[in-house]
Write a protein that holds these residues in place. Structure first.
Motif, PDB file in Angstrom:
ATOM      1  N   ASN A  10       0.821  -1.209   0.000  1.00 56.17           N
ATOM      2  CA  ASN A  10       0.000   0.000   0.000  1.00 56.17           C
ATOM      3  C   ASN A  10       0.854   1.257   0.000  1.00 56.17           C
ATOM      4  O   ASN A  10       0.513   2.252  -0.646  1.00 56.17           O
ATOM      5  CB  ASN A  10      -0.945   0.015   1.206  1.00 56.17           C
ATOM      6  N   ALA A  11       1.945   1.249   0.702  1.00 53.36           N
ATOM      7  CA  ALA A  11       2.811   2.423   0.778  1.00 53.36           C
ATOM      8  C   ALA A  11       3.442   2.730  -0.577  1.00 53.36           C
ATOM      9  O   ALA A  11       3.691   3.886  -0.911  1.00 53.36           O
ATOM     10  CB  ALA A  11       3.889   2.195   1.834  1.00 53.36           C
ATOM     11  N   VAL A  12       3.732   1.719  -1.355  1.00 60.22           N
ATOM     12  CA  VAL A  12       4.346   1.915  -2.663  1.00 60.22           C
ATOM     13  C   VAL A  12       3.278   2.079  -3.749  1.00 60.22           C
ATOM     14  O   VAL A  12       3.436   2.862  -4.678  1.00 60.22           O
ATOM     15  CB  VAL A  12       5.288   0.730  -2.992  1.00 60.22           C
ATOM     16  N   GLU A  13       2.183   1.370  -3.613  1.00 59.69           N
ATOM     17  CA  GLU A  13       1.144   1.353  -4.648  1.00 59.69           C
ATOM     18  C   GLU A  13       0.452   2.719  -4.792  1.00 59.69           C
ATOM     19  O   GLU A  13       0.204   3.167  -5.910  1.00 59.69           O
ATOM     20  CB  GLU A  13       0.103   0.288  -4.313  1.00 59.69           C
ATOM     21  N   ALA A  14       0.144   3.374  -3.719  1.00 58.63           N
ATOM     22  CA  ALA A  14      -0.585   4.643  -3.783  1.00 58.63           C
ATOM     23  C   ALA A  14       0.196   5.700  -4.572  1.00 58.63           C
ATOM     24  O   ALA A  14      -0.373   6.336  -5.481  1.00 58.63           O
ATOM     25  CB  ALA A  14      -0.915   5.136  -2.384  1.00 58.63           C
ATOM     26  N   PRO A  15       1.484   5.945  -4.303  1.00 51.33           N
ATOM     27  CA  PRO A  15       2.207   6.939  -5.110  1.00 51.33           C
ATOM     28  C   PRO A  15       2.360   6.522  -6.571  1.00 51.33           C
ATOM     29  O   PRO A  15       2.330   7.373  -7.469  1.00 51.33           O
ATOM     30  CB  PRO A  15       3.575   7.035  -4.441  1.00 51.33           C
ATOM     31  N   VAL A  16       2.509   5.230  -6.820  1.00 47.94           N
ATOM     32  CA  VAL A  16       2.647   4.766  -8.206  1.00 47.94           C
ATOM     33  C   VAL A  16       1.354   5.009  -8.967  1.00 47.94           C
ATOM     34  O   VAL A  16       1.362   5.502 -10.110  1.00 47.94           O
ATOM     35  CB  VAL A  16       3.048   3.273  -8.247  1.00 47.94           C
ATOM     36  N   VAL A  17       0.222   4.718  -8.373  1.00 46.49           N
ATOM     37  CA  VAL A  17      -1.067   4.951  -9.029  1.00 46.49           C
ATOM     38  C   VAL A  17      -1.268   6.452  -9.252  1.00 46.49           C
ATOM     39  O   VAL A  17      -1.727   6.875 -10.314  1.00 46.49           O
ATOM     40  CB  VAL A  17      -2.218   4.337  -8.192  1.00 46.49           C
ATOM     41  N   ALA A  18      -0.922   7.255  -8.262  1.00 44.32           N
ATOM     42  CA  ALA A  18      -1.041   8.704  -8.418  1.00 44.32           C
ATOM     43  C   ALA A  18      -0.143   9.195  -9.555  1.00 44.32           C
ATOM     44  O   ALA A  18      -0.551  10.047 -10.364  1.00 44.32           O
ATOM     45  CB  ALA A  18      -0.677   9.396  -7.111  1.00 44.32           C
ATOM     46  N   ALA A  19       1.059   8.685  -9.647  1.00 42.95           N
ATOM     47  CA  ALA A  19       1.969   9.075 -10.728  1.00 42.95           C
ATOM     48  C   ALA A  19       1.413   8.660 -12.085  1.00 42.95           C
ATOM     49  O   ALA A  19       1.526   9.413 -13.068  1.00 42.95           O
ATOM     50  CB  ALA A  19       3.350   8.460 -10.498  1.00 42.95           C
ATOM     51  N   LEU A  20       0.817   7.481 -12.176  1.00 39.45           N
ATOM     52  CA  LEU A  20       0.226   7.029 -13.439  1.00 39.45           C
ATOM     53  C   LEU A  20      -0.918   7.953 -13.861  1.00 39.45           C
ATOM     54  O   LEU A  20      -1.035   8.317 -15.031  1.00 39.45           O
ATOM     55  CB  LEU A  20      -0.261   5.584 -13.316  1.00 39.45           C
ATOM     56  N   PHE A  21      -1.780   8.297 -12.907  1.00 34.40           N
ATOM     57  CA  PHE A  21      -2.867   9.218 -13.231  1.00 34.40           C
ATOM     58  C   PHE A  21      -2.330  10.575 -13.683  1.00 34.40           C
ATOM     59  O   PHE A  21      -2.846  11.174 -14.621  1.00 34.40           O
ATOM     60  CB  PHE A  21      -3.814   9.394 -12.037  1.00 34.40           C
ATOM     61  N   TRP A  22      -1.290  11.073 -13.027  1.00 37.98           N
ATOM     62  CA  TRP A  22      -0.678  12.344 -13.400  1.00 37.98           C
ATOM     63  C   TRP A  22      -0.095  12.268 -14.813  1.00 37.98           C
ATOM     64  O   TRP A  22      -0.245  13.195 -15.616  1.00 37.98           O
ATOM     65  CB  TRP A  22       0.401  12.724 -12.373  1.00 37.98           C
ATOM     66  N   MET A  23       0.550  11.147 -15.146  1.00 43.08           N
ATOM     67  CA  MET A  23       1.115  10.967 -16.486  1.00 43.08           C
ATOM     68  C   MET A  23       0.011  10.916 -17.540  1.00 43.08           C
ATOM     69  O   MET A  23       0.132  11.517 -18.611  1.00 43.08           O
ATOM     70  CB  MET A  23       1.960   9.689 -16.543  1.00 43.08           C
ATOM     71  N   ILE A  24      -1.063  10.203 -17.250  1.00 41.92           N
ATOM     72  CA  ILE A  24      -2.174  10.109 -18.201  1.00 41.92           C
ATOM     73  C   ILE A  24      -2.790  11.480 -18.420  1.00 41.92           C
ATOM     74  O   ILE A  24      -3.103  11.868 -19.554  1.00 41.92           O
ATOM     75  CB  ILE A  24      -3.222   9.088 -17.699  1.00 41.92           C
ATOM     76  N   HIS A  25      -2.950  12.244 -17.354  1.00 40.81           N
ATOM     77  CA  HIS A  25      -3.499  13.592 -17.465  1.00 40.81           C
ATOM     78  C   HIS A  25      -2.582  14.477 -18.332  1.00 40.81           C
ATOM     79  O   HIS A  25      -3.052  15.216 -19.197  1.00 40.81           O
ATOM     80  CB  HIS A  25      -3.670  14.199 -16.067  1.00 40.81           C
ATOM     81  N   GLY A  26      -1.288  14.398 -18.103  1.00 40.42           N
ATOM     82  CA  GLY A  26      -0.329  15.168 -18.906  1.00 40.42           C
ATOM     83  C   GLY A  26      -0.358  14.774 -20.373  1.00 40.42           C
ATOM     84  O   GLY A  26      -0.308  15.628 -21.263  1.00 40.42           O
ATOM     85  N   LEU A  27      -0.460  13.472 -20.644  1.00 42.73           N
ATOM     86  CA  LEU A  27      -0.541  13.000 -22.031  1.00 42.73           C
ATOM     87  C   LEU A  27      -1.812  13.510 -22.707  1.00 42.73           C
ATOM     88  O   LEU A  27      -1.794  13.909 -23.869  1.00 42.73           O
ATOM     89  CB  LEU A  27      -0.492  11.475 -22.079  1.00 42.73           C
ATOM     90  N   LYS A  28      -2.911  13.489 -21.967  1.00 47.68           N
ATOM     91  CA  LYS A  28      -4.178  13.956 -22.521  1.00 47.68           C
ATOM     92  C   LYS A  28      -4.093  15.440 -22.888  1.00 47.68           C
ATOM     93  O   LYS A  28      -4.520  15.842 -23.970  1.00 47.68           O
ATOM     94  CB  LYS A  28      -5.308  13.727 -21.521  1.00 47.68           C
ATOM     95  N   LYS A  29      -3.530  16.251 -22.018  1.00 43.63           N
ATOM     96  CA  LYS A  29      -3.384  17.682 -22.305  1.00 43.63           C
ATOM     97  C   LYS A  29      -2.478  17.903 -23.511  1.00 43.63           C
ATOM     98  O   LYS A  29      -2.749  18.755 -24.361  1.00 43.63           O
ATOM     99  CB  LYS A  29      -2.837  18.409 -21.077  1.00 43.63           C
TER     100      LYS A  29
END
Length: 99
Positions: A10-29
């Motif tokens: 959980n400690a590692v998964e939460a930041p990784v998921v947040a980073a993936l969402f941030w990357m997807i958002h950046g790609l979309k923009k």
């Protein structure tokens, strides 16, 4: 309280998921901005093509239509407009005579 395996996941998964969402958002923009730029370039190209076509048509009209044909068409239109004007004058005189 010792960290268990689930806690580490959980400690590692939460930041990784947040980073993936941030990357997807950046790609979309990025994709949206590229599409907008492409649309602008496409619109500019289309406008330039239309201007070029209009200039070409004008050049063809100037170059390929003999001046005698233009003069003849002008003469015929002028004669026709004069006939129309005479008919309108006749109608106006007839209306005035009826009053």
């Amino acid at each position: 309280m010792t960290p268990t395996m689930m806690w580490w996941i959980n400690a590692v998964e939460a930041p990784v998921v947040a980073a993936l969402f941030w990357m997807i958002h950046g790609l979309k923009k990025d994709v949206e901005s590229r599409l907008e730029r492409r649309d602008l370039r496409h619109g500019d190209g289309l406008a330039r093509t239309r201007e070029d076509l209009a200039e070409f048509k004008l050049e063809v009209a100037r170059t390929y239509v003999p001046l005698s044909v233009i003069r003849e068409a002008d003469r015929r239109m002028s004669e026709h407009l004069l006939r129309i004007e005479e008919k309108l004058e006749e109608i106006r005189h007839e209306r005035e005579a009826r009053r």
